[in-house]
Design a protein around this motif. Structure first.
Motif, mmCIF file in Angstrom:
data_model
loop_
_atom_site.group_PDB
_atom_site.id
_atom_site.type_symbol
_atom_site.label_atom_id
_atom_site.label_comp_id
_atom_site.label_asym_id
_atom_site.label_seq_id
_atom_site.Cartn_x
_atom_site.Cartn_y
_atom_site.Cartn_z
ATOM 1 N N ALA A 11 0.816 -1.211 0.000
ATOM 2 C CA ALA A 11 0.000 0.000 0.000
ATOM 3 C C ALA A 11 0.852 1.263 0.000
ATOM 4 O O ALA A 11 0.318 2.368 -0.014
ATOM 5 N N GLY A 12 2.175 1.106 0.020
ATOM 6 C CA GLY A 12 3.070 2.254 0.026
ATOM 7 C C GLY A 12 3.286 2.828 -1.359
ATOM 8 O O GLY A 12 2.783 2.319 -2.368
ATOM 9 N N ARG A 13 4.100 3.875 -1.449
ATOM 10 C CA ARG A 13 4.249 4.607 -2.710
ATOM 11 C C ARG A 13 4.957 3.779 -3.772
ATOM 12 O O ARG A 13 4.579 3.818 -4.944
ATOM 13 N N VAL A 14 5.992 3.041 -3.394
ATOM 14 C CA VAL A 14 6.627 2.118 -4.337
ATOM 15 C C VAL A 14 5.816 0.842 -4.443
ATOM 16 O O VAL A 14 5.600 0.312 -5.530
ATOM 17 N N GLY A 15 5.330 0.350 -3.321
ATOM 18 C CA GLY A 15 4.588 -0.903 -3.315
ATOM 19 C C GLY A 15 3.382 -0.899 -4.218
ATOM 20 O O GLY A 15 3.109 -1.893 -4.916
ATOM 21 N N ARG A 16 2.646 0.202 -4.248
ATOM 22 C CA ARG A 16 1.468 0.276 -5.125
ATOM 23 C C ARG A 16 1.856 0.140 -6.591
ATOM 24 O O ARG A 16 1.130 -0.476 -7.384
ATOM 25 N N LEU A 17 2.997 0.710 -6.952
ATOM 26 C CA LEU A 17 3.466 0.611 -8.333
ATOM 27 C C LEU A 17 3.915 -0.805 -8.660
ATOM 28 O O LEU A 17 3.720 -1.281 -9.781
ATOM 29 N N VAL A 18 4.517 -1.480 -7.680
ATOM 30 C CA VAL A 18 4.894 -2.878 -7.879
ATOM 31 C C VAL A 18 3.644 -3.722 -8.097
ATOM 32 O O VAL A 18 3.588 -4.560 -9.006
ATOM 33 N N VAL A 19 2.636 -3.504 -7.269
ATOM 34 C CA VAL A 19 1.375 -4.250 -7.420
ATOM 35 C C VAL A 19 0.786 -4.042 -8.803
ATOM 36 O O VAL A 19 0.383 -4.995 -9.485
ATOM 37 N N GLY A 171 22.770 9.994 -6.666
ATOM 38 C CA GLY A 171 21.864 10.407 -7.719
ATOM 39 C C GLY A 171 20.420 10.217 -7.314
ATOM 40 O O GLY A 171 20.094 10.131 -6.129
ATOM 41 N N GLN A 172 19.563 10.136 -8.332
ATOM 42 C CA GLN A 172 18.132 9.990 -8.121
ATOM 43 C C GLN A 172 17.585 8.871 -9.000
ATOM 44 O O GLN A 172 18.183 8.519 -10.021
ATOM 45 N N ILE A 173 16.426 8.351 -8.607
ATOM 46 C CA ILE A 173 15.739 7.332 -9.397
ATOM 47 C C ILE A 173 14.235 7.476 -9.156
ATOM 48 O O ILE A 173 13.811 7.770 -8.040
ATOM 49 N N SER A 174 13.444 7.300 -10.192
ATOM 50 C CA SER A 174 11.999 7.421 -10.022
ATOM 51 C C SER A 174 11.434 6.174 -9.350
ATOM 52 O O SER A 174 11.923 5.055 -9.546
ATOM 53 N N ARG A 175 10.394 6.380 -8.555
ATOM 54 C CA ARG A 175 9.723 5.248 -7.916
ATOM 55 C C ARG A 175 9.204 4.263 -8.950
ATOM 56 O O ARG A 175 9.227 3.055 -8.733
ATOM 57 N N GLN A 176 8.752 4.778 -10.087
ATOM 58 C CA GLN A 176 8.249 3.884 -11.124
ATOM 59 C C GLN A 176 9.343 2.975 -11.648
ATOM 60 O O GLN A 176 9.130 1.777 -11.877
ATOM 61 N N ASP A 177 10.534 3.517 -11.841
ATOM 62 C CA ASP A 177 11.635 2.682 -12.316
ATOM 63 C C ASP A 177 12.033 1.637 -11.271
ATOM 64 O O ASP A 177 12.378 0.502 -11.618
ATOM 65 N N VAL A 178 11.994 2.005 -9.998
ATOM 66 C CA VAL A 178 12.281 1.032 -8.949
ATOM 67 C C VAL A 178 11.256 -0.094 -8.985
ATOM 68 O O VAL A 178 11.595 -1.281 -8.921
ATOM 69 N N ALA A 179 9.987 0.275 -9.102
ATOM 70 C CA ALA A 179 8.936 -0.739 -9.163
ATOM 71 C C ALA A 179 9.102 -1.634 -10.381
ATOM 72 O O ALA A 179 8.950 -2.865 -10.287
ATOM 73 N N PHE A 196 22.268 -4.447 -6.396
ATOM 74 C CA PHE A 196 22.640 -3.343 -7.284
ATOM 75 C C PHE A 196 21.987 -2.038 -6.852
ATOM 76 O O PHE A 196 20.944 -2.025 -6.205
ATOM 77 N N GLU A 197 22.645 -0.929 -7.240
ATOM 78 C CA GLU A 197 22.116 0.408 -7.033
ATOM 79 C C GLU A 197 21.456 0.888 -8.330
ATOM 80 O O GLU A 197 21.842 0.455 -9.414
ATOM 81 N N MET A 198 20.493 1.795 -8.185
ATOM 82 C CA MET A 198 19.738 2.295 -9.333
ATOM 83 C C MET A 198 19.792 3.817 -9.398
ATOM 84 O O MET A 198 19.602 4.499 -8.390
ATOM 85 N N TYR A 199 20.021 4.337 -10.624
ATOM 86 C CA TYR A 199 20.044 5.777 -10.851
ATOM 87 C C TYR A 199 19.365 6.083 -12.181
ATOM 88 O O TYR A 199 19.494 5.313 -13.142
ATOM 89 N N ASN A 200 18.682 7.207 -12.245
ATOM 90 C CA ASN A 200 18.268 7.712 -13.546
ATOM 91 C C ASN A 200 19.462 8.393 -14.198
ATOM 92 O O ASN A 200 20.310 8.978 -13.516
ATOM 93 N N ALA A 201 19.536 8.273 -15.509
ATOM 94 C CA ALA A 201 20.661 8.812 -16.266
ATOM 95 C C ALA A 201 20.136 9.733 -17.357
ATOM 96 O O ALA A 201 18.966 9.651 -17.737
ATOM 97 N N PRO A 202 20.977 10.617 -17.883
ATOM 98 C CA PRO A 202 20.545 11.499 -18.969
ATOM 99 C C PRO A 202 20.057 10.694 -20.164
ATOM 100 O O PRO A 202 20.558 9.606 -20.452
#
Length: 224
Positions: A11-19, A171-179, A196-202
């Motif tokens: 029900a969390g912000r990343v969890g909802r996207l995973v669902v 860096g930064q990464i979007s919750r959607q990309d994490v999901a 692994f670590e995750m980052y958004n890239a140009p």
């Protein structure tokens, strides 16, 4: 998958996207959360990662479990990272294997966990306990993937993504990309036994997930 996939913290912000991503794949999904709520096509279970008994029913017979929970920041007690990200992870492992199953465990952790001097660690030793939870999963003998997001944003899906290992970047990464990474890790053999670590890239073109996972080196036991 043959059996359901549970999302602890669904029900969390990343969890909802995973669902949502799992439902798009046609999976049977169990949302496991302290906040019982309707979840559309997913089953909803009220449970708490800090309460082993509450996890028994929602995690029974699952093919995979994704863990994405808020760690808390207290120095001790139920709102501490120790209670959630270490003991809570151990509770998930116990409950998910109680019936003899070997589900794929995907843990959402964070960058900096090996950098003990980082200021975040002053919040209930958050980094120490996140790393201890990671190590518990790596030592469990279960198939697993440990995802370490960088600073989370609400950017849209589709930007370029960079995966790294060694916990040296920022860096930064979007919750959607994490999901998306959590979901796609369940279908890629190259995502097994990796951290692994995750980052958004140009740029806007994202490499396919399987190709990104293929560039990762597998962990060596409890290697970090």
């Amino acid at each position: 998958m043959e059996n359901p996939v549970a999302v602890v913290g669904g029900a969390g912000r990343v969890g909802r996207l995973v669902v949502a991503g799992l439902l798009e794949q046609g999976e049977r999904v169990r949302v496991v959360s302290r906040r019982a709520r309707g979840a559309g096509a997913a089953e909803s279970f009220r449970a708490d990662i800090r309460d082993r008994a509450s996890l028994a029913a929602p995690l029974a017979g699952c093919s995979a479990v994704v863990i994405s929970v808020e760690p808390g920041t207290a120095d001790s007690g139920p709102n501490s990272p120790e209670a959630t990200m270490y003991q809570g992870v151990r509770n998930v492992l116990d409950a998910a294997t109680a019936d003899g199953g070997k589900p794929h465990i995907v843990l959402v952790s964070q960058i900096y966990v090996t950098r003990k001097g980082h200021p975040i660690n002053a919040q209930g030793r958050m980094l120490d306990w996140r790393l201890a939870g990671e190590d518990a999963i790596r030592a469990s003998g279960l198939p697993y993937t440990v995802v370490r997001p960088s600073w989370l944003t609400d950017g849209r899906r589709g930007g370029a993504v960079r995966l790294e290992q060694g916990d040296l970047g920022d860096g930064q990464i979007s919750r959607q990309d994490v999901a998306d990474a959590c979901v796609q890790a369940l279908y890629s053999p190259s995502a097994l036994a990796v951290t692994f670590e995750m980052y958004n890239a140009p740029g806007t073109a994202r490499t396919g997930w399987d190709e990104l996972f293929q560039g990762l080196a597998p962990d060596l036991s409890t290697a970090r």
